[in-house]
Design an enzyme around this catalytic site. Structure first.
Site, PDB file in Angstrom:
ATOM      1  N   LYS A 232      -6.379  11.447   6.586  1.00 21.76           N
ATOM      2  CA  LYS A 232      -7.804  11.762   6.521  1.00 21.76           C
ATOM      3  C   LYS A 232      -8.537  11.248   7.754  1.00 21.76           C
ATOM      4  CE  LYS A 232      -6.532  13.571   2.898  1.00 21.76           C
ATOM      5  NZ  LYS A 232      -5.137  13.372   3.273  1.00 21.76           N
TER       6      LYS A 232
ATOM      7  N   HIS B 160     -31.957  18.782  -5.664  1.00 17.54           N
ATOM      8  CA  HIS B 160     -32.182  19.769  -4.604  1.00 17.54           C
ATOM      9  C   HIS B 160     -32.764  19.074  -3.375  1.00 17.54           C
ATOM     10  CE1 HIS B 160     -33.364  23.561  -2.712  1.00 17.54           C
ATOM     11  NE2 HIS B 160     -34.534  22.978  -2.454  1.00 17.54           N
TER      12      HIS B 160
ATOM     13  N   GLY C 292       8.138  19.945   0.363  1.00 13.20           N
ATOM     14  CA  GLY C 292       8.238  19.180  -0.875  1.00 13.20           C
ATOM     15  C   GLY C 292       8.762  17.778  -0.648  1.00 13.20           C
TER      16      GLY C 292
ATOM     17  N   GLU D  45       5.225  30.550   4.676  1.00  8.94           N
ATOM     18  CA  GLU D  45       5.243  30.228   3.258  1.00  8.94           C
ATOM     19  C   GLU D  45       6.130  31.224   2.512  1.00  8.94           C
ATOM     20  OE1 GLU D  45       5.229  29.112  -0.301  1.00  8.94           O
ATOM     21  OE2 GLU D  45       4.014  27.837   1.021  1.00  8.94           O
TER      22      GLU D  45
ATOM     23  N   GLY E  38       0.815  -1.209   0.000  1.00  7.19           N
ATOM     24  CA  GLY E  38       0.000   0.000   0.000  1.00  7.19           C
ATOM     25  C   GLY E  38       0.843   1.250   0.000  1.00  7.19           C
TER      26      GLY E  38
END
Length: 470
Positions: free
Chosen positions: A51, A449, A270, A202, A39
């Site tokens: 997650k 909807h 990275g 950043e 995996g």
């Protein structure tokens, strides 16, 4: 005597194991070589377990805002060890699933370090010694690892990569995240929801710089509102660690250098491809900064040698690796005489990207700026979550859906979303792009909807001055 196969796949991540399965489905005698866990990084240390962590943080976030839904959740707390344990359990379950898939498809698994020893030849160093393998075709799917800061390599104690951040030895109190790509922003979001003070640094002039500029601006405002400190156009000048924490010197966009102390730092600047010392150089494979150069089907230029996934040029995404794996396996089958298979090259314009922070981000195709740079005259639609009944009912009114069209032909050039569950919504636009849809088909499609997907329809209508609900 070497074990002989039609195809050997070196690496069992979402590119490698999918390539092996597709090769086996096409009747090829297939083997896979893996040095650690079936995996690969994605299932064991990347996409899936992160997650699971983020889901726990999301539930915790909603619990803290239970009053907004007419509910009471008093004296709530987070157990980081239990959250991590759940995440690792999810990874283990999926690892076992891949093991089952290998058996189901009659794929031979060789556990150990693999190295190419010549054209069509591979040696595996396992627990029981060396095994020589041979194949008509070999697919390199060795993936990548986190890139270290040259002056402060990760130690797992104070300086973490994503892998350390998934199994933290302790809960950070004041966390510095270096890099605001998907990995950095996801962990910033997770640890902020779990209660840490978080600062993101950043180098570029905006966070998530590969995304549309409007998405970056919206996300920065949302994360700042949640309490995350954002420093853009900033550079890390120095990082020192001791038993108590981390001291960092950060040069801001104004040129001033500030010194601050943190409990931990996550480095998300990275990746580095895992292509060293596996015999590629001896086979004359072309490389660029360690990444294997390939054609649209994964051919390396060396006879019978293919490459896919994070060890080849990006974007470095699991679903892109899987798609490359299928393309390579089918191209190999065709070369081996299968006349029923029709391989398709990867279309990089249609690769979606998803970031699972809070709010989520999803996109596909060109940003508005990139479309204009490419020479298109564009029509742009934008529809806010606040105009959608389902979003308001969910208590998720923050976000928007943006669509970019070629004004001359109506071609959908790109779609960009930020808000609740957009990582699920984006596939509608991906399918649309794959089918080469125009605004006409999207306008005429009936969207159910009440759903969040109605915003996709409204964004298209907006691009042509026809939005109904805003």
């Amino acid at each position: 005597m070497s074990d002989q196969y039609d195809v050997i796949v070196l690496g069992s991540g979402p590119g490698g194991y999918v390539a092996a399965i597709r090769a086996a489905q096409l009747g090829l005698k297939t083997a896979i070589v893996e040095r650690e866990n079936l995996g690969g990084i994605c299932l064991n240390w990347g996409c899936i377990p992160t997650k699971a962590l983020l889901r726990s943080a999301e539930v915790f976030h909603h619990m803290k805002h239970a009053k907004d839904f007419g509910l009471a959740a008093d004296k709530i707390s987070a157990d980081l060890d239990a959250v991590v344990k759940r995440s690792r359990g999810v990874a283990k379950q999926l690892n076992q699933g891949v093991t089952h898939l290998m058996k189901k498809n009659k794929i031979t698994v060789h556990m150990g370090e693999g190295r190419l020893t010549g054209p069509g030849k591979l040696e595996v160093q396992g627990e029981k010694g060396k095994t020589s393998l041979a194949a008509k075709h070999i697919i390199v799917a060795t993936g990548a690892r986190a890139r270290d800061l040259p002056f402060a390599p990760a130690d797992g104690k104070r300086v973490w990569t994503y892998r350390h951040a998934m199994v933290p030895p302790e809960m950070p109190t004041n966390l510095l995240v270096i890099g605001s790509g998907a990995i950095g922003i996801e962990f910033a979001s997770f640890y902020n929801d779990m209660g840490a003070e978080v600062t993101v640094v950043e180098m570029m002039d905006r966070i998530v710089p590969v995304e549309d500029a409007e998405v970056s601006t919206f996300l920065e405002k949302a994360l700042t509102k949640q309490g995350i400190k954002i420093k853009t156009g900033a550079a890390l000048e120095e990082l020192k660690t001791d038993s108590k924490g981390v001291s960092a010197k950060i040069k801001g966009k104004n040129g001033k250098v500030e010194a601050n102390d943190y409990s931990h730092v996550i480095v998300a600047i990275g990746i580095q491809p895992n292509t060293e010392s596996i015999g590629l150089e001896e086979l004359g494979v072309k490389m660029d900064r360690g990444f294997i150069q390939i054609d649209d089907y994964g051919r390396t230029g060396a006879n019978g040698l293919w490459a896919i996934g994070d060890c080849v040029p990006g974007p470095w995404l699991a679903h892109k690796a899987s798609h490359e794996g299928v393309a390579a396996a089918e191209a190999i089958a065709k070369e081996l005489g299968n006349k029923e298979v029709h391989p398709h090259p990867l279309d990089r314009r249609n690769i979606p990207g998803c970031t699972y922070c809070h709010p989520q981000i999803a996109s596909v195709g060109l940003t508005e700026a990139k479309a204009k740079e490419a020479g298109y005259t564009v029509k742009v639609g934008n529809f806010p979550f606040i105009g959608n009944g389902k979003a308001i009912a969910l208590g998720e009114p923050e976000g928007f859906v943006k669509t970019v069209f070629d004004a001359k032909t109506g071609e959908l050039l790109g779609a960009h979303m930020i808000g609740a569950e957009v990582t699920e919504l984006i596939q509608g636009y991906v399918v649309g792009k794959q089918l080469e849809t125009t605004e006409a088909e999207l306008m005429q499609a009936i969207f159910p909807h009440p759903t969040l997907s109605e915003m996709m329809h409204e964004s298209v209508l907006s691009a042509y001055g026809r939005a109904v609900h805003f």
